[in-house]
Design an enzyme around this catalytic site. Sequence first.
Site, PDB file in Angstrom:
ATOM      1  N   ASP A   2      35.843  -2.809  10.034  1.00 51.77           N
ATOM      2  CA  ASP A   2      34.877  -2.278  10.124  1.00 51.77           C
ATOM      3  C   ASP A   2      34.868  -0.582  10.123  1.00 51.77           C
ATOM      4  O   ASP A   2      35.258  -0.061  11.031  1.00 51.77           O
ATOM      5  CB  ASP A   2      33.822  -2.352  11.512  1.00 51.77           C
ATOM      6  CG  ASP A   2      32.753  -1.692  11.677  1.00 51.77           C
ATOM      7  OD1 ASP A   2      32.384  -0.807  10.993  1.00 51.77           O
ATOM      8  OD2 ASP A   2      31.808  -1.922  12.830  1.00 51.77           O
ATOM      9  N   HIS A  14      31.956   5.172  14.295  1.00 52.50           N
ATOM     10  CA  HIS A  14      32.906   4.832  15.395  1.00 52.50           C
ATOM     11  C   HIS A  14      34.219   5.507  15.451  1.00 52.50           C
ATOM     12  O   HIS A  14      35.111   5.251  16.309  1.00 52.50           O
ATOM     13  CB  HIS A  14      33.433   3.325  15.147  1.00 52.50           C
ATOM     14  CG  HIS A  14      32.085   2.495  14.930  1.00 52.50           C
ATOM     15  ND1 HIS A  14      30.985   2.260  16.064  1.00 52.50           N
ATOM     16  CD2 HIS A  14      31.701   1.670  13.999  1.00 52.50           C
ATOM     17  CE1 HIS A  14      30.089   1.504  15.717  1.00 52.50           C
ATOM     18  NE2 HIS A  14      30.439   1.394  14.377  1.00 52.50           N
ATOM     19  N   ILE A  22      30.798   6.192  18.981  1.00 52.58           N
ATOM     20  CA  ILE A  22      30.411   4.798  20.017  1.00 52.58           C
ATOM     21  C   ILE A  22      31.210   3.701  19.661  1.00 52.58           C
ATOM     22  O   ILE A  22      31.764   3.451  18.394  1.00 52.58           O
ATOM     23  CB  ILE A  22      29.052   4.561  19.918  1.00 52.58           C
ATOM     24  CG1 ILE A  22      28.487   4.082  18.371  1.00 52.58           C
ATOM     25  CG2 ILE A  22      28.201   5.727  20.156  1.00 52.58           C
ATOM     26  CD1 ILE A  22      27.153   3.499  18.315  1.00 52.58           C
ATOM     27  N   GLY A  65      29.301  -2.371  17.948  1.00 59.07           N
ATOM     28  CA  GLY A  65      28.540  -3.544  18.672  1.00 59.07           C
ATOM     29  C   GLY A  65      29.312  -4.845  18.665  1.00 59.07           C
ATOM     30  O   GLY A  65      29.335  -5.594  19.660  1.00 59.07           O
TER      31      GLY A  65
END
Length: 295
Positions: free
Chosen positions: A188, A193, A208, A211
């Site tokens: 990812d 991120h 962040i 998820g």
Amino acid sequence: MPIDAAEALAAGPRTGEISWTPRDVLLYHLGIGAGLPATDPAELRYTLETRLHVLPSFATVAGGGPPGVIGGLSMPGVDVDLARVLHGGQSLTVHRPLPVAGAATATSRIAAVYDKGTAAVLVMRTEVADGDGPLWAGDAEIFVRGEGGWGGDRGPSARTAAPAGEPDRTVERTVREDQALLYRLSGDYNPLHADPEFARRAGFDRPILQGLCTYGMTLKAVVDTLLDGDVTRVRSWSTRFAGVVYPGEPLRVRMWRRDGGALVAVSAVERDDAPVLTGTVAFDAPVRETAPPVC
């Protein structure tokens, strides 16, 4: 309109070959926080190749990540700004235990497009099978801010009622400062991120956590707490991402036993228990009764 629902739904599926090795599984487990303490026998089943058990959520990154959020944005009928995109939810159904190494065929398509008024939601469905038959299936819900309002189907409600009563088990897990950087090595590479400038453009004051990293961390907590680390008992794991997680902060994982599984809620401890994840884990047998831990 950047999202053409009719074109996206009419597009044929995309099929590709994926493969993975024990090294990929080990890296994924480290990316979701396994290995602390490093010599704990309960952790070695995630981090030592001679004892390796595969956490079912590895399916979300197997083969470098079968098309999910990023893959959905490259489908016909979809042309949106990545900075407006969030992962809204994830579901996974496991047909049999995941092997530590394997090769399979992944078939993905847009299964639904919902108009939420101020946003659109795409459901990217991926089904994976090997020579012995189906392995797993998963749905990634892709939330695209500012792309709704064309009068389409609103789809199911995203709201999940909080379980009543005190949780049966509660544990806390701290997200490492470099957790998002480590997790992204499993495939990812969304700059949200890792890149502070991109994160600010997306409306966040700093990068962040993915998820799906929270998704995997939570499933591990449930398996370790309720199932004695037996990953083969997990049938399915569905969740909605209710809020963001920042690297470095502690999370509180609350679990309510239910027949055949558990309801789970995750919150950010230092942000007044702000909700970050809600969902359900289904098991192949009732959760056995044990005394609650001292956390």
